[in-house]
Design a protein around this motif. Structure first.
Motif, PDB file in Angstrom:
ATOM      1  N   TYR A   1       0.779  -1.138  -0.073  1.00  0.00           N
ATOM      2  CA  TYR A   1       0.154   0.109   0.121  1.00  0.00           C
ATOM      3  C   TYR A   1       0.927   1.211   0.101  1.00  0.00           C
ATOM      4  O   TYR A   1       1.880   1.280   0.801  1.00  0.00           O
ATOM      5  N   ASP A   2       0.561   2.404  -0.834  1.00  0.00           N
ATOM      6  CA  ASP A   2       1.451   3.323  -0.846  1.00  0.00           C
ATOM      7  C   ASP A   2       0.520   4.613  -0.674  1.00  0.00           C
ATOM      8  O   ASP A   2      -0.728   4.860  -1.063  1.00  0.00           O
ATOM      9  N   ALA A   3       1.234   5.710  -0.101  1.00  0.00           N
ATOM     10  CA  ALA A   3       0.576   7.158   0.042  1.00  0.00           C
ATOM     11  C   ALA A   3       1.611   8.023  -0.024  1.00  0.00           C
ATOM     12  O   ALA A   3       2.895   7.876   0.002  1.00  0.00           O
TER      13      ALA A   3
ATOM     14  N   ASP B   1      18.620  -3.616  -9.703  1.00  0.00           N
ATOM     15  CA  ASP B   1      17.628  -4.044 -10.561  1.00  0.00           C
ATOM     16  C   ASP B   1      16.476  -4.597  -9.864  1.00  0.00           C
ATOM     17  O   ASP B   1      15.975  -5.586 -10.260  1.00  0.00           O
ATOM     18  N   ILE B   2      16.139  -4.040  -8.641  1.00  0.00           N
ATOM     19  CA  ILE B   2      14.820  -4.478  -7.959  1.00  0.00           C
ATOM     20  C   ILE B   2      13.803  -3.977  -8.257  1.00  0.00           C
ATOM     21  O   ILE B   2      13.819  -2.689  -8.068  1.00  0.00           O
ATOM     22  N   ASN B   3      12.782  -4.565  -8.642  1.00  0.00           N
ATOM     23  CA  ASN B   3      11.618  -3.974  -8.868  1.00  0.00           C
ATOM     24  C   ASN B   3      10.502  -4.089  -8.126  1.00  0.00           C
ATOM     25  O   ASN B   3       9.628  -4.898  -8.460  1.00  0.00           O
ATOM     26  N   HIS B   4      10.585  -3.669  -7.036  1.00  0.00           N
ATOM     27  CA  HIS B   4       9.415  -3.940  -5.873  1.00  0.00           C
ATOM     28  C   HIS B   4       8.777  -2.450  -5.873  1.00  0.00           C
ATOM     29  O   HIS B   4       7.935  -2.344  -4.710  1.00  0.00           O
ATOM     30  N   GLY B   5       9.192  -1.379  -6.638  1.00  0.00           N
ATOM     31  CA  GLY B   5       8.650  -0.178  -6.584  1.00  0.00           C
ATOM     32  C   GLY B   5       9.109   0.752  -4.856  1.00  0.00           C
ATOM     33  O   GLY B   5      10.111   0.162  -4.656  1.00  0.00           O
ATOM     34  N   HIS B   6       8.144   1.263  -4.537  1.00  0.00           N
ATOM     35  CA  HIS B   6       8.585   2.145  -3.169  1.00  0.00           C
ATOM     36  C   HIS B   6       8.230   0.937  -1.992  1.00  0.00           C
ATOM     37  O   HIS B   6       8.924   1.507  -0.997  1.00  0.00           O
ATOM     38  N   SER B   7       7.731  -0.069  -2.299  1.00  0.00           N
ATOM     39  CA  SER B   7       7.675  -1.038  -1.180  1.00  0.00           C
ATOM     40  C   SER B   7       9.073  -1.848  -0.978  1.00  0.00           C
ATOM     41  O   SER B   7       8.976  -2.526   0.073  1.00  0.00           O
TER      42      SER B   7
END
Length: 461
Positions: A32-34, A255-261
């Motif tokens: 979950y992002d905010a 190259d880690i693609n977990h976004g902001h999480s």
């Protein structure tokens, strides 16, 4: 239950909030992002939404934070014993606290410089951290870690390390923040910098200048060149290309693609005993104390029922065997004696319950937790920890340490002897019962494995 399956990682970096749930019961992960999270009230509101969206109630929560309420001063300390060093760091942390009435802090020993201990401090106002933990408890979460961003960056060194002792400049780039960590590839920190640059909106040249200054400073202070630039988390192609054009040093990306999480997920996976954890020790072991208290209450209730059942049985036997008064008296005396013993056991477990309550109030230091907390600081260079077991049996804490010496087995005795000596300095009641010698002799005699020696040390407190 002592081992909790839900782990919630939360990252609050500048104004961005992210939550990542690890639910091992179902093998699921969700995020979950905010944005625009500026105050602790904003944080509490975002956390409530994340808990509801992820169904995270009852989880242990680990928080990675980077913002204006957290500072990272480097200090230098003379050679001191560990006890005196802790007192020295406590006094310096209060001096560096920028006028806050009460603070929480953690520290890590870094690479020694000019015959002095170099210490990296992480300082946060106590009131700020308490507001964060209160928001967690209001959402039925148990806070166990509050760590700075650099703690995760340091543990990501393995993605770039070649174990040659080279220096790596690691970058974590966000919308309004760039964190620079200069570190040896064996995990020894040299320098940490926070830059309030918005690289994503055209401030790239300022970043290149700061990287050049950092490389020059590291070379002047430590007499070594930066061998590699490492980018943590996925970055845009323009940033990667710009760095390649301005620097001849090799540049690598995770190259880690977990976004902001990504940061929230890594925080959830870290051990509670990580050195950068700012939360006091009673937070770190609260789950265990709750489990112990519930167990003690259950035992007290069980023994009460047993006592009651023996009392009832005594009365029944007296009525049924009135004709044999002497036999009744002897049997009654035996049952009363057993009742007395059981009552003594009930009182004993009431005392244990009181000890558990005192443990929750942090009046008694947990030996097992204390030992596991102190253990990482005792590890010499080239010695890593693989596993640790500590149990309480026959009024003693018995421990088993499994580790590995990184290097030639012929160099292991000095380092492993130093490790055992470091262990014995923790307490005069600590005794080594099984040394590392057997594994070393086997490695030397068989010549099957003369590098990266695995060893086992056992002892008791």
């Amino acid at each position: 239950m002592l081992w909790h399956r839900k782990q919630l990682g939360v990252s609050w970096i500048q104004t961005r909030f992210s939550a990542h749930l690890l639910n091992q019961d179902h093998g699921l992960e969700d995020s979950y992002d905010a944005t625009d999270i500026l105050t602790t009230e904003d944080f509490a509101a975002a956390l409530a939404k994340a808990v509801k969206a992820l169904d995270a109630k009852g989880a242990d929560v680990s928080i990675v934070y980077e913002g204006t309420e957290l500072s990272h001063p480097f200090i230098k300390a003379p050679p001191l014993s560990r006890r005196d060093l802790k007192l020295f760091v406590k006094n310096r942390a209060e001096e560096e606290s920028m006028g806050h009435d009460a603070i929480l802090y953690s520290f890590k020993k870094c690479l020694n410089h000019q015959q002095q201990n170099t210490i990296l401090l992480h300082i946060a106002p106590k009131a700020f951290v308490e507001q964060i933990t209160e928001a967690c408890r209001n959402n039925q979460l148990l806070p166990i870690k509050f760590i700075p961003l650099s703690e995760i960056m340091r543990l990501e060194t393995f993605r770039f390390s070649e174990k040659t002792g080279g220096i790596i400049l690691m970058l974590a780039i966000f919308e309004t923040l760039v964190e620079i960590l200069v570190i040896r590839d064996d995990g020894e920190i040299l320098l940490l910098r926070d830059l309030m640059h918005n690289v994503l909106q055209g401030e790239s040249e300022r970043l290149y200048d700061e990287i050049n200054r950092t490389i020059l400073y590291a070379n002047q202070q430590f007499g070594a060149d930066v061998a590699k630039i490492g980018l943590i988390e996925e970055v845009s192609s323009s940033i990667y290309q710009g760095l390649n054009e301005h620097f001849s040093i090799p540049i690598e990306s995770t190259d880690i693609n977990h976004g902001h999480s990504f940061w929230a997920r890594e925080a959830a996976l870290l051990s509670t005993t990580v050195e950068g954890n700012i939360l006091p020790i009673q937070y770190q072991f609260k789950r265990a104390s709750i489990f112990m208290k519930r167990s003690m209450f259950a035992l007290v209730g069980l023994f009460f029922l047993i006592t009651l059942s023996f009392t009832v049985q005594t009365e029944i036997d007296i009525r049924e065997q009135a004709e044999t008064s002497l036999h009744i008296k002897l049997q009654n005396a035996q049952l009363l004696d057993e009742q007395k013993q059981l009552s003594t056991q009930v009182e004993k477990y009431k005392g244990l319950d009181k000890m558990v309550q005192e443990f929750r109030d942090n009046k008694h230091f947990p030996i097992g937790g204390w030992f596991l907390t102190e253990l990482p600081s005792l590890m010499p260079h080239n010695v890593i920890l693989k596993d640790t077991h500590i149990t309480f049996d026959q009024n003693r804490w018995q421990f088993t340490i499994e580790g590995q010496f990184l290097g030639h087995a012929a160099q292991a005795p000095e380092q492993l002897t130093q490790f055992e000596n470091n262990l014995t300095t923790l307490s005069s009641n600590l005794k080594i019962t099984e040394h590392w010698h057997q594994q070393w002799f086997e490695a030397i005699n068989t010549s099957q494995k003369t590098h990266d020696l695995v060893f086992v040390i056992k002892g008791e407190i």
